[in-house]
Design a protein around this motif. Structure first.
Motif, PDB file in Angstrom:
ATOM      1  N   LYS A   1      -6.773  78.389  -3.521  1.00 48.95           N
ATOM      2  CA  LYS A   1      -5.261  77.334  -3.595  1.00 48.95           C
ATOM      3  C   LYS A   1      -4.841  76.654  -3.380  1.00 48.95           C
ATOM      4  CE  LYS A   1      -3.125  81.529  -4.978  1.00 48.95           C
ATOM      5  NZ  LYS A   1      -2.786  82.751  -4.761  1.00 48.95           N
ATOM      6  N   LEU A   2      -4.959  77.273  -1.907  1.00 51.01           N
ATOM      7  CA  LEU A   2      -4.089  75.676  -0.939  1.00 51.01           C
ATOM      8  C   LEU A   2      -4.463  74.308  -1.468  1.00 51.01           C
ATOM      9  CD1 LEU A   2      -2.592  74.827   1.343  1.00 51.01           C
ATOM     10  CD2 LEU A   2      -3.959  75.920   3.582  1.00 51.01           C
ATOM     11  N   ILE A   3      -6.024  74.635  -1.410  1.00 50.33           N
ATOM     12  CA  ILE A   3      -6.229  73.016  -1.265  1.00 50.33           C
ATOM     13  C   ILE A   3      -6.188  72.365  -3.100  1.00 50.33           C
ATOM     14  CG2 ILE A   3      -8.402  72.477  -1.714  1.00 50.33           C
ATOM     15  CD1 ILE A   3      -9.858  73.940  -0.120  1.00 50.33           C
ATOM     16  N   ASN A   4      -5.628  73.435  -3.453  1.00 54.24           N
ATOM     17  CA  ASN A   4      -5.231  72.974  -5.032  1.00 54.24           C
ATOM     18  C   ASN A   4      -3.944  72.738  -4.728  1.00 54.24           C
ATOM     19  OD1 ASN A   4      -8.032  73.639  -6.242  1.00 54.24           O
ATOM     20  ND2 ASN A   4      -7.265  75.440  -6.941  1.00 54.24           N
ATOM     21  N   SER A   5      -2.879  73.286  -4.173  1.00 58.17           N
ATOM     22  CA  SER A   5      -2.067  72.449  -4.116  1.00 58.17           C
ATOM     23  C   SER A   5      -1.757  71.489  -3.388  1.00 58.17           C
ATOM     24  CB  SER A   5      -0.673  73.469  -3.326  1.00 58.17           C
ATOM     25  OG  SER A   5      -1.464  74.491  -4.147  1.00 58.17           O
ATOM     26  N   LEU A   6      -2.330  71.235  -1.888  1.00 59.22           N
ATOM     27  CA  LEU A   6      -2.434  70.127  -1.254  1.00 59.22           C
ATOM     28  C   LEU A   6      -3.516  68.672  -2.222  1.00 59.22           C
ATOM     29  CD1 LEU A   6      -3.764  71.550   2.068  1.00 59.22           C
ATOM     30  CD2 LEU A   6      -1.212  70.389   1.795  1.00 59.22           C
ATOM     31  N   CYS A   7      -4.056  68.622  -2.953  1.00 53.69           N
ATOM     32  CA  CYS A   7      -4.997  68.141  -4.090  1.00 53.69           C
ATOM     33  C   CYS A   7      -3.921  67.605  -5.036  1.00 53.69           C
ATOM     34  CB  CYS A   7      -5.872  68.403  -5.001  1.00 53.69           C
ATOM     35  SG  CYS A   7      -7.151  68.388  -4.249  1.00 53.69           S
ATOM     36  N   LYS A   8      -1.991  68.379  -5.170  1.00 54.33           N
ATOM     37  CA  LYS A   8      -1.455  67.345  -5.925  1.00 54.33           C
ATOM     38  C   LYS A   8      -0.714  66.534  -5.084  1.00 54.33           C
ATOM     39  CE  LYS A   8      -1.305  71.098  -9.034  1.00 54.33           C
ATOM     40  NZ  LYS A   8      -0.518  72.634  -9.442  1.00 54.33           N
ATOM     41  N   LEU A   9      -0.673  66.320  -3.625  1.00 57.09           N
ATOM     42  CA  LEU A   9      -0.102  65.477  -3.224  1.00 57.09           C
ATOM     43  C   LEU A   9      -0.316  64.802  -3.302  1.00 57.09           C
ATOM     44  CD1 LEU A   9       0.486  67.918   0.204  1.00 57.09           C
ATOM     45  CD2 LEU A   9       2.339  67.354  -1.511  1.00 57.09           C
ATOM     46  N   PRO A  10       0.835  62.736  -3.357  1.00 55.79           N
ATOM     47  CA  PRO A  10       0.173  62.038  -3.749  1.00 55.79           C
ATOM     48  C   PRO A  10      -0.199  61.199  -1.858  1.00 55.79           C
ATOM     49  CG  PRO A  10       2.529  61.791  -3.014  1.00 55.79           C
ATOM     50  CD  PRO A  10       2.131  62.979  -3.191  1.00 55.79           C
ATOM     51  N   GLY A  11      -1.832  60.773  -3.260  1.00 52.76           N
ATOM     52  CA  GLY A  11      -2.182  60.230  -1.887  1.00 52.76           C
ATOM     53  C   GLY A  11      -3.703  60.733  -1.624  1.00 52.76           C
ATOM     54  N   ILE A  12      -3.442  62.283  -2.025  1.00 51.84           N
ATOM     55  CA  ILE A  12      -4.593  63.005  -1.519  1.00 51.84           C
ATOM     56  C   ILE A  12      -5.349  63.475  -2.250  1.00 51.84           C
ATOM     57  CG2 ILE A  12      -3.978  65.876  -0.224  1.00 51.84           C
ATOM     58  CD1 ILE A  12      -2.574  63.764   1.770  1.00 51.84           C
TER      59      ILE A  12
ATOM     60  N   GLU B   1      -9.633  65.051  -3.231  1.00 51.35           N
ATOM     61  CA  GLU B   1      -9.899  66.359  -2.083  1.00 51.35           C
ATOM     62  C   GLU B   1     -10.919  67.033  -0.958  1.00 51.35           C
ATOM     63  OE1 GLU B   1     -12.199  68.439  -5.704  1.00 51.35           O
ATOM     64  OE2 GLU B   1     -12.388  69.821  -4.211  1.00 51.35           O
ATOM     65  N   LYS B   2     -11.233  65.879  -0.404  1.00 51.85           N
ATOM     66  CA  LYS B   2     -11.656  65.406   0.681  1.00 51.85           C
ATOM     67  C   LYS B   2     -10.787  66.093   1.618  1.00 51.85           C
ATOM     68  CE  LYS B   2     -15.493  62.933   1.368  1.00 51.85           C
ATOM     69  NZ  LYS B   2     -16.001  61.172   1.752  1.00 51.85           N
ATOM     70  N   SER B   3      -9.057  65.269   1.908  1.00 49.41           N
ATOM     71  CA  SER B   3      -8.780  65.050   2.491  1.00 49.41           C
ATOM     72  C   SER B   3      -7.457  66.957   2.330  1.00 49.41           C
ATOM     73  CB  SER B   3      -7.013  64.725   2.152  1.00 49.41           C
ATOM     74  OG  SER B   3      -8.135  63.287   3.065  1.00 49.41           O
ATOM     75  N   ALA B   4      -7.664  67.214   1.591  1.00 43.26           N
ATOM     76  CA  ALA B   4      -6.361  68.874   1.587  1.00 43.26           C
ATOM     77  C   ALA B   4      -7.314  69.234   1.232  1.00 43.26           C
ATOM     78  CB  ALA B   4      -7.080  68.819  -0.363  1.00 43.26           C
ATOM     79  N   THR B   5      -8.806  69.588   1.589  1.00 47.05           N
ATOM     80  CA  THR B   5      -9.237  70.401   1.896  1.00 47.05           C
ATOM     81  C   THR B   5      -9.641  70.331   4.099  1.00 47.05           C
ATOM     82  OG1 THR B   5     -11.144  69.875   0.405  1.00 47.05           O
ATOM     83  CG2 THR B   5     -12.365  70.815   2.076  1.00 47.05           C
ATOM     84  N   ARG B   6      -9.546  68.748   4.073  1.00 47.52           N
ATOM     85  CA  ARG B   6      -9.795  69.033   6.282  1.00 47.52           C
ATOM     86  C   ARG B   6      -7.731  69.629   5.956  1.00 47.52           C
ATOM     87  NH1 ARG B   6      -9.806  62.999   6.364  1.00 47.52           N
ATOM     88  NH2 ARG B   6      -7.713  63.468   7.125  1.00 47.52           N
ATOM     89  N   LEU B   7      -6.942  69.058   5.197  1.00 43.16           N
ATOM     90  CA  LEU B   7      -5.294  69.823   6.248  1.00 43.16           C
ATOM     91  C   LEU B   7      -6.179  71.047   5.934  1.00 43.16           C
ATOM     92  CD1 LEU B   7      -3.044  67.229   3.927  1.00 43.16           C
ATOM     93  CD2 LEU B   7      -3.463  67.871   6.427  1.00 43.16           C
ATOM     94  N   ALA B   8      -5.984  71.950   4.380  1.00 45.97           N
ATOM     95  CA  ALA B   8      -6.252  73.397   4.278  1.00 45.97           C
ATOM     96  C   ALA B   8      -6.791  73.765   5.679  1.00 45.97           C
ATOM     97  CB  ALA B   8      -6.810  73.365   3.163  1.00 45.97           C
ATOM     98  N   PHE B   9      -8.012  73.199   5.848  1.00 47.67           N
ATOM     99  CA  PHE B   9      -8.422  73.747   7.183  1.00 47.67           C
ATOM    100  C   PHE B   9      -7.615  73.888   8.676  1.00 47.67           C
ATOM    101  CE2 PHE B   9     -12.502  73.647   4.610  1.00 47.67           C
ATOM    102  CZ  PHE B   9     -12.564  75.417   4.517  1.00 47.67           C
ATOM    103  N   HIS B  10      -6.797  72.567   8.861  1.00 50.25           N
ATOM    104  CA  HIS B  10      -6.326  72.374   9.945  1.00 50.25           C
ATOM    105  C   HIS B  10      -4.875  72.919   9.817  1.00 50.25           C
ATOM    106  CE1 HIS B  10      -3.385  70.177  12.527  1.00 50.25           C
ATOM    107  NE2 HIS B  10      -2.358  70.486  12.108  1.00 50.25           N
ATOM    108  N   ILE B  11      -4.251  73.366   8.628  1.00 50.19           N
ATOM    109  CA  ILE B  11      -4.183  74.399   8.587  1.00 50.19           C
ATOM    110  C   ILE B  11      -4.199  75.839   9.044  1.00 50.19           C
ATOM    111  CG2 ILE B  11      -1.909  76.023   6.291  1.00 50.19           C
ATOM    112  CD1 ILE B  11      -1.825  73.279   5.882  1.00 50.19           C
ATOM    113  N   ILE B  12      -5.237  76.381   9.028  1.00 52.23           N
ATOM    114  CA  ILE B  12      -5.844  77.733   8.851  1.00 52.23           C
ATOM    115  C   ILE B  12      -6.000  77.816  10.035  1.00 52.23           C
ATOM    116  CG2 ILE B  12      -7.546  78.986   8.521  1.00 52.23           C
ATOM    117  CD1 ILE B  12      -8.330  77.965   5.796  1.00 52.23           C
TER     118      ILE B  12
END
Ligand code: ZN
Length: 200
Positions: A10-21, A23-34
């Motif tokens: 769910k977090l990855i899907n939300s981050l994916c909606k940001l401009p320039g992000i 799926e790869k970056s979204a996944t990296r950001l999600a694990f960073h947040i965790i």
């Protein structure tokens, strides 16, 4: 990608909606947040809630503001009334404001007319600009838009609408490279573009 966890996905899907992000970056950001301290992660989430709750558009210039009435610039009596600098986005306004080059007020269009993307004149803040021009006795409209075909068409469209009024219409000089966004222009180029602004 499926992480096997509903919350992470769910977090990855939300981050994916940001401009320039993607799926790869979204996944990296999600694990960073965790892996982040809980306190930092909560600060991030509460600041998102905070801006969504408290930031709204200034009723005069359409810049973002947290004030109940007009924004800090529109409420500042030291600003020169008359010239209105027209920008595409609050971000562009901030760039010009930080350059300390302009002492008038702004108007944020929130985009430019782009028929191919389904953006017509009524989707951006043109109506609001016209009523301002009447209310405030604007003396000059200074277009500080990006150097794109859509921006040029927007300038022509607005210029036609106000052509019968006693108002000077200028745009920033072409020190700005074709296709360039205002946000990437350095202060010196921006200052020259203001100084040498051209009548339309
Ligand atoms: Zn304002």
């Amino acid at each position: 990608m499926n992480t096997g966890s509903n919350s992470i996905q769910k977090l990855i899907n939300s981050l994916c909606k940001l401009p320039g992000i993607g799926e790869k970056s979204a996944t990296r950001l999600a694990f960073h947040i965790i892996n982040q301290d809980t306190e930092d992660a909560l600060k991030l989430s509460s600041s998102i809630v905070d801006v969504k709750k408290n930031v709204r558009l200034c009723p005069i210039c359409n810049n973002f503001t947290t004030r109940a009435d007009s924004c800090a610039i529109c409420s500042d009596h030291k600003r020169i009334s008359g010239p209105i600098c027209i920008v595409e986005s609050p971000h562009d306004l901030t760039v010009i404001e930080n350059s300390l080059l302009f002492k008038g007020t702004y108007h944020v269009l929130h985009g430019v007319i782009a028929p191919l993307n389904g953006i017509g004149p009524e989707q951006i803040k043109i109506k609001e600009l016209l009523s301002r021009i009447n209310n405030e006795k604007a003396s000059e409209l200074i277009f500080a838009l990006s150097s794109t075909v859509e921006a040029e068409a927007t300038i022509m469209y607005i210029s036609k609408l106000v052509s019968g009024l006693d108002i000077k219409i200028t745009k920033l000089a072409r020190g700005i490279p074709v296709g360039a966004n205002i946000e990437y222009i350095d202060r010196l180029t921006l200052s020259k573009a203001f100084e040498n602004r051209q009548g339309i």
